[in-house]
Write a protein that holds these residues in place. Structure first.
Motif, PDB file in Angstrom:
ATOM      1  N   LEU A  82      43.993  43.073  52.557  1.00 39.04           N
ATOM      2  CA  LEU A  82      44.517  42.099  51.598  1.00 39.04           C
ATOM      3  C   LEU A  82      43.504  41.796  50.493  1.00 39.04           C
ATOM      4  O   LEU A  82      43.847  41.790  49.306  1.00 39.04           O
ATOM      5  N   VAL A  83      42.256  41.546  50.885  1.00 40.97           N
ATOM      6  CA  VAL A  83      41.223  41.226  49.889  1.00 40.97           C
ATOM      7  C   VAL A  83      40.953  42.431  48.993  1.00 40.97           C
ATOM      8  O   VAL A  83      40.832  42.308  47.767  1.00 40.97           O
ATOM      9  N   THR A  84      40.871  43.620  49.596  1.00 43.44           N
ATOM     10  CA  THR A  84      40.567  44.828  48.825  1.00 43.44           C
ATOM     11  C   THR A  84      41.673  45.148  47.837  1.00 43.44           C
ATOM     12  O   THR A  84      41.406  45.543  46.691  1.00 43.44           O
ATOM     13  N   LEU A  85      42.932  44.991  48.256  1.00 41.77           N
ATOM     14  CA  LEU A  85      44.043  45.260  47.349  1.00 41.77           C
ATOM     15  C   LEU A  85      44.025  44.292  46.164  1.00 41.77           C
ATOM     16  O   LEU A  85      44.286  44.685  45.024  1.00 41.77           O
ATOM     17  N   PHE A  86      43.721  43.025  46.425  1.00 42.14           N
ATOM     18  CA  PHE A  86      43.667  42.034  45.351  1.00 42.14           C
ATOM     19  C   PHE A  86      42.575  42.396  44.344  1.00 42.14           C
ATOM     20  O   PHE A  86      42.828  42.468  43.136  1.00 42.14           O
ATOM     21  N   LEU A  87      41.370  42.644  44.849  1.00 38.23           N
ATOM     22  CA  LEU A  87      40.263  42.989  43.949  1.00 38.23           C
ATOM     23  C   LEU A  87      40.479  44.354  43.304  1.00 38.23           C
ATOM     24  O   LEU A  87      40.177  44.553  42.115  1.00 38.23           O
ATOM     25  N   THR A 110      31.807  50.378  40.346  1.00 38.32           N
ATOM     26  CA  THR A 110      32.726  50.246  41.477  1.00 38.32           C
ATOM     27  C   THR A 110      32.830  51.523  42.299  1.00 38.32           C
ATOM     28  O   THR A 110      33.410  51.504  43.389  1.00 38.32           O
ATOM     29  N   SER A 111      32.291  52.634  41.795  1.00 41.51           N
ATOM     30  CA  SER A 111      32.300  53.879  42.565  1.00 41.51           C
ATOM     31  C   SER A 111      30.997  54.100  43.322  1.00 41.51           C
ATOM     32  O   SER A 111      30.881  55.067  44.084  1.00 41.51           O
ATOM     33  N   LEU A 112      30.011  53.223  43.159  1.00 44.45           N
ATOM     34  CA  LEU A 112      28.708  53.407  43.807  1.00 44.45           C
ATOM     35  C   LEU A 112      28.775  53.492  45.333  1.00 44.45           C
ATOM     36  O   LEU A 112      28.020  54.259  45.935  1.00 44.45           O
ATOM     37  N   LEU A 160      36.682  49.527  48.554  1.00 42.93           N
ATOM     38  CA  LEU A 160      37.170  49.215  47.211  1.00 42.93           C
ATOM     39  C   LEU A 160      37.304  50.447  46.311  1.00 42.93           C
ATOM     40  O   LEU A 160      38.310  50.563  45.588  1.00 42.93           O
ATOM     41  N   PRO A 161      36.343  51.387  46.277  1.00 44.03           N
ATOM     42  CA  PRO A 161      36.519  52.558  45.402  1.00 44.03           C
ATOM     43  C   PRO A 161      37.783  53.347  45.691  1.00 44.03           C
ATOM     44  O   PRO A 161      38.433  53.847  44.755  1.00 44.03           O
ATOM     45  N   GLN A 162      38.153  53.476  46.966  1.00 46.45           N
ATOM     46  CA  GLN A 162      39.369  54.214  47.321  1.00 46.45           C
ATOM     47  C   GLN A 162      40.606  53.511  46.781  1.00 46.45           C
ATOM     48  O   GLN A 162      41.506  54.141  46.219  1.00 46.45           O
ATOM     49  N   ALA A 163      40.662  52.179  46.957  1.00 46.10           N
ATOM     50  CA  ALA A 163      41.819  51.422  46.484  1.00 46.10           C
ATOM     51  C   ALA A 163      41.934  51.487  44.969  1.00 46.10           C
ATOM     52  O   ALA A 163      43.034  51.672  44.419  1.00 46.10           O
TER      53      ALA A 163
END
Length: 548
Positions: A82-87, A110-112, A160-163
């Motif tokens: 949920l948090v990752t999708l939002f961000l 964000t890809s680091l 996060l990078p994947q999302a």
């Protein structure tokens, strides 16, 4: 015409085409199919008596720790998703649908996390928010980042990078004509967002959700570093096998971990197919126009997310050069003088094993996709089906299956156990699906006219491979090789059960150093790994940039 009446050249070409398919297919069965069956087999063998049955599954009724770990994994997976999708949606929307500045920096920052082992994010959070973290010392409070909240933050940053990637691709395929029609009809920006953007991106969000959930529940690095007393299925497998030597229960827990991951991948694949069916291939790319009231909030939000990621990873790099974090902040390189865990030997071992995985994996994938292309039929369909399955298998489960399959003195393939080639094969098959998808896309882009022309001129399979496919797919081949190399350098879960004193690996050494309390040396070792992967990533970026 029977095979015996074929011209010698045609018969040889037929056998070479079959070899291109059957050789990698045999490797896929031997190093993925059979190990997966061995997990199921050992889950049915009692650890004490070796009797075949359901005793291990029945023991789950009296194993509250395993059920607690499973519940924790699900709760953590849902919260992280949920948090990752939002961000991730904020960043993806800012990059694709606004005219905000600093897009290149946000995309890079964000890809680091892709460049580092997952446990690096846990290390960074410990340096910042741990009991002796710099933020706690500055504020005069004793923070405790270990447990659920630390894992949540670390896993969000790791996934996060994947999302962002998945949601960006979906937003990029939106049709500008729909927005132009909405403007003509007088629809407000909010109305366009609700009626056009969200419906168009829903399948991308669903795909991202299941990818993030799978990454979270199968991650081992962050859980072992920052999880504390918050047990999850990944650490429970490690405890059952390495701590308690209960291989049967470890196999059972592996199946428990495999089920939600496999279900997530299946649903994600179904969502992707549905999205392709409803998509339009003639969409006009939307070029966002400057709008200050929209661009400024997204700029501030995306910069905050990007700087948070940069801060965590940069903290690890800086901490590797601090004399005594966080009390003596003068710079030193003494932590790079690693005299424990065989010094830098694990790093060099990781480099050449990753190179081996890249070479073997790229060669097998090239032959496999060429064989499927040249020999359509039942065998090709089986190969395509098997190639889609490894992405749903957690690294810990694959590594444990290799222990069950190859740690034997009774079978000839037991000589592979403890060897570099087995670790390289494990790394390759862990990321087989991603490499297969990329290679198949490259194979389909080769013009058929080139192959037909070579055949008309009398060229056989070898000539077609040498003069048509190898030159046309050069960039794809190098891209897949670099991808396999980079992922092999940073993976931890797939190899944690396969390392030996004679075959140490870099990511595992980082974990060992952290467990022993040498966090600064762990940071130094992590920095070396990130530096090597960053160089390879730069090469890949330059390569794909030239092609573009």
């Amino acid at each position: 015409m029977s095979h015996s009446l074929l011209p010698p050249q045609a018969a040889a070409d037929r056998w070479l085409s079959r070899l291109c398919l059957y050789l990698p297919l045999s490797a896929l069965l031997a190093f993925f199919g059979i190990p997966m069956l061995s997990i199921l087999w050992h889950s049915l063998l009692d650890d004490q008596t070796g009797v075949f049955g359901l005793s291990n599954y029945l023991s789950l009724m009296n194993a509250p720790g395993i059920w607690r770990a499973m519940l924790n994994s699900i709760i953590l997976g849902v919260a992280t998703t949920l948090v990752t999708l939002f961000l991730g949606f904020i960043v993806a929307y800012g990059l694709e649908c606004t005219a905000m500045p600093a897009k290149r920096f946000v995309s890079f920052a964000t890809s680091l996390p892709v460049l580092a082992p997952s446990l690096v994010l846990g290390l960074g959070l410990i340096f910042l928010l741990g009991r002796n973290g710099i933020i706690g010392n500055l504020l005069g409070v004793r923070l405790d980042i270990y447990g659920f909240w630390g894992l949540l933050i670390a896993n969000v940053l790791y996934a996060l990078p994947q999302a962002i990637l998945i949601i960006r691709v979906t937003l990029r395929h939106s049709d500008a004509r729909q927005y132009e029609a909405a403007n003509v009809l007088g629809a407000s920006d909010w109305r366009q967002f609700v009626d056009i953007t969200l419906p168009g991106v829903r399948y991308g969000i669903l795909s991202a959700a299941f990818v993030v959930f799978t990454i979270t529940i199968t991650d081992f690095g962050n859980a072992i570093v920052i999880g504390g007393d918050f047990s999850v299925l990944a650490t429970e497998i490690y405890s059952q096998v390495s701590g308690q030597m209960k291989f049967g229960m470890g196999a059972v827990v592996g199946i428990l971990l495999l089920l939600p991951a496999a279900a997530s991948i299946w649903i994600e694949r179904a969502a992707s197919r549905r999205h392709k069916m409803i998509g339009t291939y003639s969409a006009i790319v939307r070029v966002p126009q400057p709008l200050k009231r929209r661009d400024l909030p997204f700029y501030l939000a995306t910069m905050a997310i990007a700087l948070m990621i940069v801060t965590v990873i940069a903290t690890v790099v800086i901490a590797s050069m601090i004399r005594l974090w966080p009390y003596r902040l003068d710079l030193t390189l003494r932590h790079y003088n690693i005299d424990l865990a065989d010094g830098y030997a694990p790093l060099w071992t990781s480099i050449w094993i990753s190179a081996l995985a890249a070479i073997i994996g790229t060669a097998l994938l090239f032959l496999l996709t060429f064989g499927i292309h040249r020999q359509p039929g039942k065998s090709a369909n089986i190969a395509a089906l098997l190639s889609a399955l490894p992405v749903g298998v957690p690294g810990l489960v694959l590594g444990l299956s290799y222990v069950f399959t190859f740690n034997t003195a009774d079978m000839p393939w037991g000589i592979l156990y403890g060897s570099a080639i087995l670790v390289a094969l494990c790394n390759y098959f862990h990321y087989h699906t991603q490499g297969y998808t990329t290679m198949m896309m490259g194979m389909r882009n080769v013009p058929n006219a080139l192959e037909d022309a070579t055949s008309v001129l009398g060229g056989g399979v070898i000539r077609i491979l040498r003069d048509v496919y190898l030159p046309a797919m050069r960039v794809t081949l190098i891209s897949v090789a670099l991808f396999l190399f980079m992922r092999s350098m940073v993976t931890l879960s797939a190899v944690i059960f396969l390392v030996t004193p004679a075959l140490p690996l870099g990511a595992v050494t980082v974990m060992r150093l952290d467990e022993a309390g040498f966090t600064s040396q762990a940071a130094a070792f992590s920095t070396c790994i990130m530096g090597i992967v960053a160089i390879m990533s730069l090469i890949l970026h330059l390569l794909t940039g030239k092609r573009k």
